[in-house]
Design an enzyme around this catalytic site. Structure first.
Site, PDB file in Angstrom:
ATOM      1  N   GLY A 411       0.803  -1.220   0.000  1.00 17.75           N
ATOM      2  CA  GLY A 411       0.000   0.000   0.000  1.00 17.75           C
ATOM      3  C   GLY A 411       0.830   1.261   0.000  1.00 17.75           C
ATOM      4  O   GLY A 411       0.641   2.146  -0.834  1.00 17.75           O
ATOM      5  N   HIS A 673      12.929  -3.895   3.528  1.00 26.34           N
ATOM      6  CA  HIS A 673      13.790  -3.094   4.401  1.00 26.34           C
ATOM      7  C   HIS A 673      15.267  -3.295   4.105  1.00 26.34           C
ATOM      8  O   HIS A 673      16.112  -2.659   4.733  1.00 26.34           O
ATOM      9  CB  HIS A 673      13.517  -3.440   5.866  1.00 26.34           C
ATOM     10  CG  HIS A 673      12.112  -3.153   6.298  1.00 26.34           C
ATOM     11  ND1 HIS A 673      11.600  -1.885   6.365  1.00 26.34           N
ATOM     12  CD2 HIS A 673      11.100  -3.977   6.660  1.00 26.34           C
ATOM     13  CE1 HIS A 673      10.337  -1.931   6.768  1.00 26.34           C
ATOM     14  NE2 HIS A 673      10.019  -3.183   6.944  1.00 26.34           N
TER      15      HIS A 673
END
Length: 733
Positions: A411, A673
């Protein structure tokens, strides 16, 4: 009677840790590596000094420990000299430290997982290689903090049994090797500080026979080393029969327990230890303590113990899970206490225990507790509606089941400096709401065009209008206080700002409809809109424990139900209800408690999406080590697509194979990440491995949101993911 704490927030008063680490990683100042490391150490020493000064001014013992330069578990691995094969280093450096944390070149970083029911993410240890043991300069650097302390000091470190049980690879020979290294480190630390605190939160879970034997073996060994003043800290749980049987025969200097919930066995523990530390202040919530209840509990426990035992007063767990201080907040509710205020409470409780209740401290607290209990008591009117049996949705929306390997994102997309500057200007009143909205709409349009250009199948607006997935919704709900500087460590150098639920909840106005309409107007491709789920909003906020989380969650679910109904009226065909906190919110032990939690948690989720017929409902669960019982209840969610973190995809496949889930599965194809960009070939091989073993419809996406990344870091991984999807479809054909 002595006061101390188990730990203090390490992020600094103004998120100094984040600023320091990001400056080091981004290399804003073009200087040599050694000079960069010196600057990093100097800035972090300032943070450590501030922590020590705060504790020294109020407490009898100052607690220092393995500092989370990126993660406290990773720091401990550096102490021990343990690296995975892909991270082998001849010597320690901070550059290597951050390479292990974030990845570098073709080397993947360590995986992340949630720390025992909290929102803190730790690096999961890997034991595929044990380098030659050495006490490196990182341990010496953390022990240097002792120079900032004027009184007695205590060094905290994660215990060996906890470290070994959260690791990916478990082997008896490796365990024994790590135990020896631990003992060497403890001897080194004991020569600098007065006490050593060993944290064993693994005892909050149910241990098997092997884990119990490892626990007894290690602690009986160090119990024979007489000069070590070791205090074992047990938190996130009450003193159970299992814990008592494990610790009753070991000989340590002391033990810490959560005295708020512990009733049995506490008095019997006094026979084995010189001191017992009582966790009387709630270290996980931001509400003031009830001095009357705490004083009564301390007296009762003291009466059950032998008279010669020393009593320490402390927080129930480390204070790193709550913000630093309310002093920087403009609007403050009187019943709120952050980390610094919790320390002051400990000091006041000690004063009451020694000198009695007759002074103004006790009376003032009594009045505040009465006011809090009487203030706007939550009266829930949605419980009956949520409790009724909800029928399975009519999921006839078959558009996504014609083909396989659909691509989308979780998202969020990168929050640039431009977005943060716009948000700051609006907050300061320098730009109006319309100017802010128009600027964000232009940024959303650029994000949508990028997604179209690389060929994503399902488009989102990038959540550009949201500062945080929970805080954004809390800002639009009355009865919730959004703090100004209430930051809490989440992972690495990242922080989150939990909101505070203090009253009845109601939606002020539509939260997402305007942005959904805008997204729909700028693209012809299928769109997905994201709603944060009720369990996640509850867990990632500080709620009133005197009311109960079920009642509060009912009100949150009712608000989100109204929001979802509005999205349905706008003919949004794909709605994602994020529940990344579903696993961390469940109890750590007790099969009956876990099942009871999942029953009402699933009911809350299903209530939100009840009635969404012919709409594809997605949900997202990340960075949690799922077990069979979790998957059993997750399969009962009324969702069509389950998106899960796929870093350790072999374990995910094994779970899905053993527990049939009638949903599409969104696999996190790469670590969002990490600085490492996996190739198309790597992604495709992972995808084919999954395809051969499960029969579900497969979706492809990053394993988490992209909000904290930079645009230059996400372009190639997303392009490679789309290419892997197209190749997989061709192979399937």
């Amino acid at each position: 009677m002595i006061t101390h704490i188990l730990g203090y927030p390490s992020i600094g008063n103004n998120r100094d840790l984040k600023i320091t680490v990001e400056s080091f990683l981004n290399n804003h100042i073009e200087i040599q590596r050694l000079d960069r490391e010196i600057m990093l150490v100097r800035n972090i020493r300032k943070i450590k000094k501030g922590i020590c000064e705060t504790q020294d001014s109020k407490l009898d013992i100052c607690t220092i420990g393995s500092f989370p330069y990126y993660d406290k578990v990773l720091t401990l691995l550096m102490y021990l000299g343990i690296f995975a094969k892909r991270h082998i280093a001849k010597r320690f450096s901070f550059v290597k430290y951050f390479h292990i944390a974030k990845g570098y070149g073709d080397s993947d970083p360590l995986k992340m997982s949630k720390w025992f029911g909290t929102n803190y993410h730790f690096m999961v240890p890997e034991w595929d290689n044990l380098s030659k043991f050495y006490i490196n300069k990182l341990l010496d650097e953390d022990l240097y903090t002792r120079k900032y302390i004027y009184g007695r000091s205590k060094f905290t470190i994660v215990g060996p049994v906890t470290l070994l049980m959260i690791s990916r690879y478990r082997n008896i020979n490796i365990f024994l090797n790590v135990f020896k290294r631990y003992i060497n480190i403890l001897k080194k630390i004991s020569g600098v500080v007065n006490y050593i605190q060993i944290d064993e939160p693994i005892l909050s879970a149910d241990l098997n026979g092997f884990q119990k034997r490892m626990f007894e073996r290690f602690y009986r060994t160090i119990g024979m080393i007489s000069h070590l003043r070791i205090v074992m800290a047990i938190y996130f749980t009450t003193v159970s029969c299992q814990i008592y049987n494990l610790v009753k025969d070991i000989r340590l200097y002391g033990i810490h327990i959560d005295a708020r919930t512990s009733k049995k066995y506490v008095g019997m523990l006094s026979n084995n230890f010189a001191i017992i530390s009582l966790g009387v202040i709630d270290g996980e919530s931001v509400w003031i303590g009830n001095y009357k209840v705490i004083h009564t509990k301390i007296r009762r426990i003291a009466s059950e113990m032998r008279k010669s035992i020393g009593i320490w007063l402390s927080s129930s767990c480390s204070l790193e899970h709550i913000p630093i201080s309310v002093s920087s907040e403009k609007i403050v509710i009187k019943w709120i206490a952050f980390a610094y205020e919790k320390i002051c409470e400990l000091n006041e409780i000690k004063h009451i225990c020694l000198f009695g209740k007759k002074d103004g401290i006790y009376l003032k607290n009594k009045i505040e507790i009465i006011n809090m209990k009487n203030f706007n008591i939550l009266k829930d009117d949605t419980d009956d509606r949520c409790a009724r049996s909800l029928k399975k949705r009519n999921t006839i929306y078959k558009k996504w089941y014609d083909n396989n390997y659909h691509t989308t994102t979780i998202g969020s997309f990168p929050q640039t400096h431009q977005i943060r500057k716009l948000r700051l200007l609006r907050k300061m009143g320098r730009i109006c709401e319309n100017t802010y909205s128009n600027s964000i709409e232009k940024i959303v349009e650029k994000c949508v065009r990028f997604q179209e250009s690389i060929g994503l199948d399902l488009i989102t607006n990038g959540e550009m209008e949201r500062n945080d997935m929970v805080e954004y919704f809390c800002e639009h709900i009355s009865g919730i206080l959004v703090t100004r500087n209430g930051w809490v460590h989440s992972y690495g150098h990242r922080c989150v700002k939990p909101s505070i639920i203090y009253s009845n909840l109601s939606r002020r106005k539509n939260i997402t409809i305007a942005w959904a309409k805008h997204l729909k107007s700028i693209t012809d491709k299928p769109i997905k809109f994201i709603i944060t789920g009720p369990i996640t909003i509850l867990k990632w906020s500080f709620y009133r424990k005197d009311i109960g989380k079920k009642y509060i969650c009912n009100q949150i679910a009712n608000i989100l139900r109204e929001e979802v109904e509005d999205l349905k009226k706008e003919k949004i065909k794909d709605i994602q209800i994020d529940e990344p906190a579903l696993k961390e919110c469940r109890p750590l032990r007790g099969d009956r408690k876990i099942r009871s939690f999942f029953i009402w948690a699933v009911r809350m989720f299903n209530y939100v999406c009840d009635g969404l017929h012919n709409i594809c409902v997605h949900t997202h669960i990340c960075y949690s080590t799922l077990e069979n019982i979790d998957v059993e209840y997750i399969s009962k969610l009324h969702a069509d697509v389950l998106t899960i973190e796929g870093g350790n995809y072999m374990d995910v496949v094994r779970l899905l194979k053993n527990n049939k889930i009638d949903m599409g599965i969104g696999i996190g194809l790469y670590n969002s990440h990490s600085l490492n960009c996996p190739s198309v070939r790597v992604m495709l091989s992972k995808l084919m491995y999954i395809r051969r073993r499960i029969g579900n419809v497969i979706w492809l996406n990053p394993d988490c949101g992209l909000k904290t990344r930079r645009w230059k870091d996400i372009i190639m991984p997303l392009r490679n993911m789309v290419k892997a999807s197209r190749l997989a479809r061709y192979t399937l054909r």
